[in-house]
Scaffold this motif. Structure first.
Motif, PDB file in Angstrom:
ATOM      1  N   HIS A  18      65.148 -14.438  44.963  1.00 45.06           N
ATOM      2  CA  HIS A  18      66.295 -14.028  44.149  1.00 45.06           C
ATOM      3  C   HIS A  18      65.794 -13.410  42.859  1.00 45.06           C
ATOM      4  O   HIS A  18      64.605 -13.417  42.561  1.00 45.06           O
ATOM      5  CB  HIS A  18      67.241 -15.203  43.869  1.00 45.06           C
ATOM      6  CG  HIS A  18      66.705 -16.243  42.931  1.00 45.06           C
ATOM      7  ND1 HIS A  18      67.524 -17.120  42.274  1.00 45.06           N
ATOM      8  CD2 HIS A  18      65.457 -16.549  42.525  1.00 45.06           C
ATOM      9  CE1 HIS A  18      66.810 -17.928  41.512  1.00 45.06           C
ATOM     10  NE2 HIS A  18      65.556 -17.604  41.658  1.00 45.06           N
ATOM     11  N   GLN A  19      66.725 -12.868  42.114  1.00 47.64           N
ATOM     12  CA  GLN A  19      66.465 -12.450  40.748  1.00 47.64           C
ATOM     13  C   GLN A  19      67.731 -12.736  39.967  1.00 47.64           C
ATOM     14  O   GLN A  19      68.839 -12.590  40.486  1.00 47.64           O
ATOM     15  CB  GLN A  19      66.040 -10.988  40.665  1.00 47.64           C
ATOM     16  CG  GLN A  19      66.986  -9.997  41.272  1.00 47.64           C
ATOM     17  CD  GLN A  19      66.354  -8.629  41.378  1.00 47.64           C
ATOM     18  OE1 GLN A  19      65.991  -8.213  42.470  1.00 47.64           O
ATOM     19  NE2 GLN A  19      66.210  -7.940  40.263  1.00 47.64           N
ATOM     20  N   GLU A  21      70.535 -12.274  37.233  1.00 49.07           N
ATOM     21  CA  GLU A  21      71.214 -11.209  36.502  1.00 49.07           C
ATOM     22  C   GLU A  21      71.548 -11.704  35.097  1.00 49.07           C
ATOM     23  O   GLU A  21      71.720 -12.903  34.876  1.00 49.07           O
ATOM     24  CB  GLU A  21      72.490 -10.828  37.249  1.00 49.07           C
ATOM     25  CG  GLU A  21      72.218 -10.372  38.674  1.00 49.07           C
ATOM     26  CD  GLU A  21      73.458 -10.389  39.550  1.00 49.07           C
ATOM     27  OE1 GLU A  21      74.559 -10.660  39.050  1.00 49.07           O
ATOM     28  OE2 GLU A  21      73.296 -10.148  40.757  1.00 49.07           O
ATOM     29  N   TYR A  23      69.808 -12.092  32.477  1.00 49.75           N
ATOM     30  CA  TYR A  23      68.828 -13.073  32.014  1.00 49.75           C
ATOM     31  C   TYR A  23      67.649 -12.322  31.422  1.00 49.75           C
ATOM     32  O   TYR A  23      67.129 -11.388  32.029  1.00 49.75           O
ATOM     33  CB  TYR A  23      68.382 -13.956  33.192  1.00 49.75           C
ATOM     34  CG  TYR A  23      67.401 -15.026  32.816  1.00 49.75           C
ATOM     35  CD1 TYR A  23      67.816 -16.143  32.090  1.00 49.75           C
ATOM     36  CD2 TYR A  23      66.069 -14.926  33.182  1.00 49.75           C
ATOM     37  CE1 TYR A  23      66.919 -17.131  31.746  1.00 49.75           C
ATOM     38  CE2 TYR A  23      65.165 -15.915  32.842  1.00 49.75           C
ATOM     39  CZ  TYR A  23      65.594 -17.015  32.114  1.00 49.75           C
ATOM     40  OH  TYR A  23      64.702 -17.995  31.768  1.00 49.75           O
ATOM     41  N   LYS A  26      61.508 -13.959  32.547  1.00 42.23           N
ATOM     42  CA  LYS A  26      60.774 -13.366  33.674  1.00 42.23           C
ATOM     43  C   LYS A  26      61.489 -13.539  35.013  1.00 42.23           C
ATOM     44  O   LYS A  26      61.221 -12.803  35.956  1.00 42.23           O
ATOM     45  CB  LYS A  26      59.347 -13.910  33.740  1.00 42.23           C
ATOM     46  CG  LYS A  26      59.233 -15.373  34.038  1.00 42.23           C
ATOM     47  CD  LYS A  26      57.772 -15.807  34.043  1.00 42.23           C
ATOM     48  CE  LYS A  26      57.644 -17.276  34.403  1.00 42.23           C
ATOM     49  NZ  LYS A  26      56.252 -17.697  34.470  1.00 42.23           N
ATOM     50  N   CYS A  27      62.428 -14.462  35.107  1.00 41.34           N
ATOM     51  CA  CYS A  27      63.153 -14.669  36.364  1.00 41.34           C
ATOM     52  C   CYS A  27      64.169 -13.571  36.648  1.00 41.34           C
ATOM     53  O   CYS A  27      64.828 -13.595  37.679  1.00 41.34           O
ATOM     54  CB  CYS A  27      63.828 -16.033  36.375  1.00 41.34           C
ATOM     55  SG  CYS A  27      62.639 -17.386  36.485  1.00 41.34           S
ATOM     56  N   ARG A  28      64.272 -12.587  35.764  1.00 40.86           N
ATOM     57  CA  ARG A  28      65.130 -11.435  36.076  1.00 40.86           C
ATOM     58  C   ARG A  28      64.442 -10.541  37.110  1.00 40.86           C
ATOM     59  O   ARG A  28      65.076  -9.727  37.757  1.00 40.86           O
ATOM     60  CB  ARG A  28      65.466 -10.651  34.805  1.00 40.86           C
ATOM     61  CG  ARG A  28      64.337  -9.822  34.258  1.00 40.86           C
ATOM     62  CD  ARG A  28      64.788  -8.992  33.049  1.00 40.86           C
ATOM     63  NE  ARG A  28      63.678  -8.247  32.522  1.00 40.86           N
ATOM     64  CZ  ARG A  28      62.922  -8.638  31.508  1.00 40.86           C
ATOM     65  NH1 ARG A  28      63.175  -9.771  30.895  1.00 40.86           N
ATOM     66  NH2 ARG A  28      61.912  -7.900  31.093  1.00 40.86           N
ATOM     67  N   GLN A  29      63.128 -10.735  37.265  1.00 34.18           N
ATOM     68  CA  GLN A  29      62.363  -9.999  38.271  1.00 34.18           C
ATOM     69  C   GLN A  29      62.485 -10.711  39.626  1.00 34.18           C
ATOM     70  O   GLN A  29      62.668 -11.926  39.693  1.00 34.18           O
ATOM     71  CB  GLN A  29      60.882  -9.924  37.874  1.00 34.18           C
ATOM     72  CG  GLN A  29      60.622  -9.276  36.534  1.00 34.18           C
ATOM     73  CD  GLN A  29      61.084  -7.827  36.504  1.00 34.18           C
ATOM     74  OE1 GLN A  29      60.941  -7.091  37.474  1.00 34.18           O
ATOM     75  NE2 GLN A  29      61.656  -7.426  35.374  1.00 34.18           N
ATOM     76  N   LEU A  30      62.370  -9.944  40.680  1.00 39.77           N
ATOM     77  CA  LEU A  30      62.406 -10.510  42.025  1.00 39.77           C
ATOM     78  C   LEU A  30      61.270 -11.530  42.188  1.00 39.77           C
ATOM     79  O   LEU A  30      60.123 -11.244  41.858  1.00 39.77           O
ATOM     80  CB  LEU A  30      62.262  -9.388  43.062  1.00 39.77           C
ATOM     81  CG  LEU A  30      62.232  -9.802  44.521  1.00 39.77           C
ATOM     82  CD1 LEU A  30      63.534 -10.486  44.917  1.00 39.77           C
ATOM     83  CD2 LEU A  30      61.973  -8.595  45.396  1.00 39.77           C
ATOM     84  N   HIS A  31      61.618 -12.727  42.666  1.00 39.69           N
ATOM     85  CA  HIS A  31      60.630 -13.789  42.897  1.00 39.69           C
ATOM     86  C   HIS A  31      61.196 -14.771  43.920  1.00 39.69           C
ATOM     87  O   HIS A  31      62.377 -14.723  44.253  1.00 39.69           O
ATOM     88  CB  HIS A  31      60.282 -14.515  41.578  1.00 39.69           C
ATOM     89  CG  HIS A  31      61.429 -15.238  40.971  1.00 39.69           C
ATOM     90  ND1 HIS A  31      62.451 -14.599  40.293  1.00 39.69           N
ATOM     91  CD2 HIS A  31      61.744 -16.559  40.959  1.00 39.69           C
ATOM     92  CE1 HIS A  31      63.322 -15.486  39.872  1.00 39.69           C
ATOM     93  NE2 HIS A  31      62.932 -16.684  40.265  1.00 39.69           N
ATOM     94  N   TYR A  73      67.359 -13.147  50.876  1.00 40.29           N
ATOM     95  CA  TYR A  73      67.445 -12.650  49.502  1.00 40.29           C
ATOM     96  C   TYR A  73      68.802 -13.099  48.981  1.00 40.29           C
ATOM     97  O   TYR A  73      69.843 -12.593  49.399  1.00 40.29           O
ATOM     98  CB  TYR A  73      67.289 -11.127  49.474  1.00 40.29           C
ATOM     99  CG  TYR A  73      67.462 -10.510  48.123  1.00 40.29           C
ATOM    100  CD1 TYR A  73      66.776 -11.000  47.008  1.00 40.29           C
ATOM    101  CD2 TYR A  73      68.304  -9.429  47.941  1.00 40.29           C
ATOM    102  CE1 TYR A  73      66.936 -10.428  45.759  1.00 40.29           C
ATOM    103  CE2 TYR A  73      68.471  -8.847  46.697  1.00 40.29           C
ATOM    104  CZ  TYR A  73      67.782  -9.358  45.612  1.00 40.29           C
ATOM    105  OH  TYR A  73      67.956  -8.790  44.366  1.00 40.29           O
ATOM    106  N   ASN A  75      70.548 -12.847  46.336  1.00 36.46           N
ATOM    107  CA  ASN A  75      71.473 -11.924  45.669  1.00 36.46           C
ATOM    108  C   ASN A  75      72.358 -11.193  46.672  1.00 36.46           C
ATOM    109  O   ASN A  75      73.439 -10.735  46.320  1.00 36.46           O
ATOM    110  CB  ASN A  75      70.704 -10.920  44.820  1.00 36.46           C
ATOM    111  CG  ASN A  75      69.985 -11.590  43.666  1.00 36.46           C
ATOM    112  OD1 ASN A  75      69.031 -12.331  43.880  1.00 36.46           O
ATOM    113  ND2 ASN A  75      70.426 -11.333  42.450  1.00 36.46           N
TER     114      ASN A  75
END
Length: 128
Positions: A18-19, A21, A23, A26-31, A73, A75
């Motif tokens: 997920h990523q 939104e 935010y 760094k968790c705004r990036q895909l991980h 995923y 999202n």
């Protein structure tokens, strides 16, 4: 001694990406995460000596939650920001109605995002 009620818990795990939104971290990036899910049911112990059959609990949670989220995923699965807090509410809602007619209720759902971070929703926190 007679117990008034007993809680039983089944633990599951699933992997998802997920990523977040809106935010700034760094968790705004895909991980991705290997989530740990704890589902707790509360009830009276029956004549069989059980509150609820663990194998039935496993089947319910696997069908209603794990199969929807594992290797997905998030999202694209949810129409909300896939935070642990939002997900734990969704998971509770997916499982809650499955115990009608049973001598037990869904007591709590705890979703671990990492080894040190989780969100938990207890029945006492839910407005009915």
């Amino acid at each position: 001694m007679k117990a008034k009620s007993i809680r039983i818990t089944k633990i599951f795990s699933f992997d998802s990406a997920h990523q977040l939104e809106d935010y700034a971290g760094k968790c705004r990036q895909l991980h991705g995460h290997t989530y740990k899910l704890e589902v707790t049911v509360k009830g009276e112990m029956g004549e069989s000596g059980m509150v609820f059959d663990f194998s039935i609990l496993k089947k319910v949670v696997t069908e209603r939650v794990i199969s929807q989220l594992d290797h997905k995923y998030l999202n694209e699965v949810f129409d909300f920001n896939p935070t642990s807090e939002n997900m734990v509410v969704w998971i509770f809602e997916q499982i809650d109605g499955c115990f009608e007619g049973q001598p037990c209720v869904l007591e709590a759902v705890k979703l671990w995002e990492t080894a040190t971070s989780y969100a938990e929703l207890r029945r006492s926190d839910v407005e009915i």
